[in-house]
Scaffold this active site. Structure first.
Site, mmCIF file in Angstrom:
data_model
loop_
_atom_site.group_PDB
_atom_site.id
_atom_site.type_symbol
_atom_site.label_atom_id
_atom_site.label_comp_id
_atom_site.label_asym_id
_atom_site.label_seq_id
_atom_site.Cartn_x
_atom_site.Cartn_y
_atom_site.Cartn_z
ATOM 1 N N LYS A 44 0.843 -1.205 0.000
ATOM 2 C CA LYS A 44 0.000 0.000 0.000
ATOM 3 C C LYS A 44 0.879 1.257 0.000
ATOM 4 O O LYS A 44 2.074 1.171 0.299
ATOM 5 C CB LYS A 44 -0.928 -0.012 1.212
ATOM 6 C CG LYS A 44 -0.199 0.083 2.525
ATOM 7 C CD LYS A 44 -1.146 -0.079 3.716
ATOM 8 C CE LYS A 44 -0.343 -0.024 4.999
ATOM 9 N NZ LYS A 44 -0.976 -0.766 6.084
ATOM 10 N N TYR A 273 12.828 31.063 10.250
ATOM 11 C CA TYR A 273 11.667 31.932 10.474
ATOM 12 C C TYR A 273 11.513 32.299 11.946
ATOM 13 O O TYR A 273 11.687 31.469 12.822
ATOM 14 C CB TYR A 273 10.388 31.218 10.019
ATOM 15 C CG TYR A 273 10.253 31.138 8.514
ATOM 16 C CD1 TYR A 273 10.197 32.298 7.741
ATOM 17 C CD2 TYR A 273 10.184 29.910 7.885
ATOM 18 C CE1 TYR A 273 10.077 32.219 6.356
ATOM 19 C CE2 TYR A 273 10.054 29.821 6.511
ATOM 20 C CZ TYR A 273 10.002 30.978 5.747
ATOM 21 O OH TYR A 273 9.877 30.905 4.394
HETATM 22 C C1 PLP Z 1 -0.141 -1.940 6.572
HETATM 23 C C2 PLP Z 1 -0.805 -3.221 6.889
HETATM 24 C C3 PLP Z 1 -0.056 -4.390 7.078
HETATM 25 C C4 PLP Z 1 1.458 -4.406 7.061
HETATM 26 O O1 PLP Z 1 1.964 -4.048 8.326
HETATM 27 P P1 PLP Z 1 3.545 -3.984 8.577
HETATM 28 O O2 PLP Z 1 3.647 -3.724 10.037
HETATM 29 O O3 PLP Z 1 4.078 -2.857 7.770
HETATM 30 O O4 PLP Z 1 4.117 -5.285 8.185
HETATM 31 C C5 PLP Z 1 -0.745 -5.567 7.268
HETATM 32 N N1 PLP Z 1 -2.088 -5.597 7.321
HETATM 33 C C6 PLP Z 1 -2.838 -4.502 7.173
HETATM 34 C C7 PLP Z 1 -4.318 -4.610 7.244
HETATM 35 C C8 PLP Z 1 -2.226 -3.270 6.962
HETATM 36 O O5 PLP Z 1 -2.974 -2.167 6.831
#
Ligand code: PLP
Length: 389
Positions: A44, A273
């Site tokens: 993702k 800033y």
């Molecule tokens: C992001 C996600 C994972 C992966 O988790 P990691 O800790 O990065 O391995 C697994 N399952 C779901 C539903 C997620 O959203």
């Protein structure tokens, strides 16, 4: 604008180097730790910012056949870049139906992970009338985010015995039951153990399918977490997300920012800033071409470090849109010049250490900075003393 697709030469924009050799070795390491049937890769957010179109083929070539993405666009990108590399692949969409039909998913060759009871009812109605039937289902065992909660699962299991296409699961074919831990970064927490036992209890009431709770934080843990399938993202990308247990994953992503200017200033000089930082004594300051517009978290202000001339130097003042300042007074005079590159995270400054220093999660540092940076990919080979087992 997607800068990653441009072929700008010699840009001063932050650079992300992705080590596909390390990615592959982390995949092997995860596979050796896992006692269940199959490890799947989570891709993702454009493979956590590293670029799904380059990362997925590396993993597929290494044997990965299950891919978890959030959106249909990511699923399509995955199909494009995998081609025939993994003909027997499974692509799961973690956002569920998101308004699409089961038939659309079947045509796309993607499995929606149903995320609510309403989605389950919609899918069941469609499956009763048509041929598209394959789904995965998320169970909410304690996060209150996506999935069927315990009472809904119990109602479903009770209705299931009636063998009516409009009750229980009807004609749906469930490929997998999954759940996600709220305290994923502390798998020993009582909340995680409660989720584990609820997941085991609920799935025991349901028809047999792949069961998946393990992610990066639990894939290296006790086999009681493993079940049938693991969904692993962070660990593949070298992100250590259990601060108490570092598994020796190899660094995959290195982020560097260019030095635009070096200058010497007297004591009590306002930097940035609103003069939020004032030098205590005479100082040498380097201005770097990276800021929040490049995804650099504001938390890096006053707290972060970068590596220059082989040493850690502190960020001073707040983070601007495209710039930040570091105090390089501790380095030998003349050792840093405009045009040099500072490491923000990578082999010399591990991502999880930088993240801990600025008190955010490693992925909250990785994903946005990786997405904005210009990418380059190269495979390294393990050094002689590296433990790839
Ligand atoms: C992001 C996600 C994972 C992966 O988790 P990691 O800790 O990065 O391995 C697994 N399952 C779901 C539903 C997620 O959203």
């Amino acid at each position: 604008m997607n800068f990653n697709s441009s072929n700008t030469r010699r840009s001063e924009r932050p650079r992300l180097t992705i080590d596909t050799g390390a990615l592959q070795r982390n995949w092997v390491k995860v596979g050796r730790a896992y006692s269940g049937k199959r490890v799947g890769a989570v891709l993702k957010s454009d493979a956590y910012g590293l670029g799904i179109e380059r990362v997925a083929p590396v993993l597929a070539s290494a044997g990965c056949r299950e891919f978890w993405v959030a959106t249909v666009e990511e699923g399509l990108a995955l199909r494009r870049c995998l081609g025939s590399l993994a003909a027997d692949q499974r692509i799961y969409l973690l956002h569920g139906l998101a308004g699409r039909s089961l038939t659309e998913h079947a045509l796309l060759g993607m499995i929606p992970v149903l995320c609510s009871y309403e989605e389950l009812e919609t899918a069941r109605t469609e499956a009763a009338k048509g041929r598209a039937r394959r789904v995965a289902v998320q169970l909410d065992t304690g996060m209150t985010r996506l999935g069927l909660d315990a009472p809904q699962v119990m109602a479903l299991a009770a209705a299931q015995r009636e063998s009516d296409p409009y009750s229980g699961l009807g004609m749906l074919e469930v490929d997998a039951w999954i759940t996600q831990l709220g305290h994923f970064n502390d798998p020993d927490a009582p909340e995680c153990l409660a989720q584990l036992s609820l997941f085991a209890k609920l799935t025991a009431l349901l028809p047999q399918a792949i069961r998946s709770i393990a992610t990066s934080s639990t894939v290296f843990g006790d086999a009681l977490w493993h079940f049938d399938s693991a969904r692993v993202g962070s660990a593949l990308y070298g992100v250590e997300n259990v601060s108490k247990r570092v598994h020796g994953l190899e660094s995959v992503a290195t982020l560097c920012a260019q030095v635009l200017r070096v200058l010497e200033v007297p004591a009590d000089t306002a930097v940035g800033y609103f003069g939020q930082y004032r030098t205590v004594g005479p100082a040498t300051i380097a201005t770097l071409a990276i800021g929040y517009g490049d995804g650099l978290p504001l938390a890096m202000g006053h707290r972060g470090h970068v590596i220059l001339a082989g040493q850690g130097v502190p960020v001073i003042g707040e983070i601007s849109m495209g710039l930040c300042s570091v105090d390089i007074s501790s380095l030998a005079p003349g050792s840093v010049r405009a045009g040099d590159w500072a490491e923000v995270y990578g082999p010399r400054l591990p991502l999880h250490e930088q993240a801990e220093r600025i008190a955010i999660s490693p992925n909250a540092l990785l994903v946005p900075t990786a997405k904005y940076a210009q990418h380059s990919y190269a495979a390294t080979y393990p050094s002689a003393d590296a433990d790839i087992g």
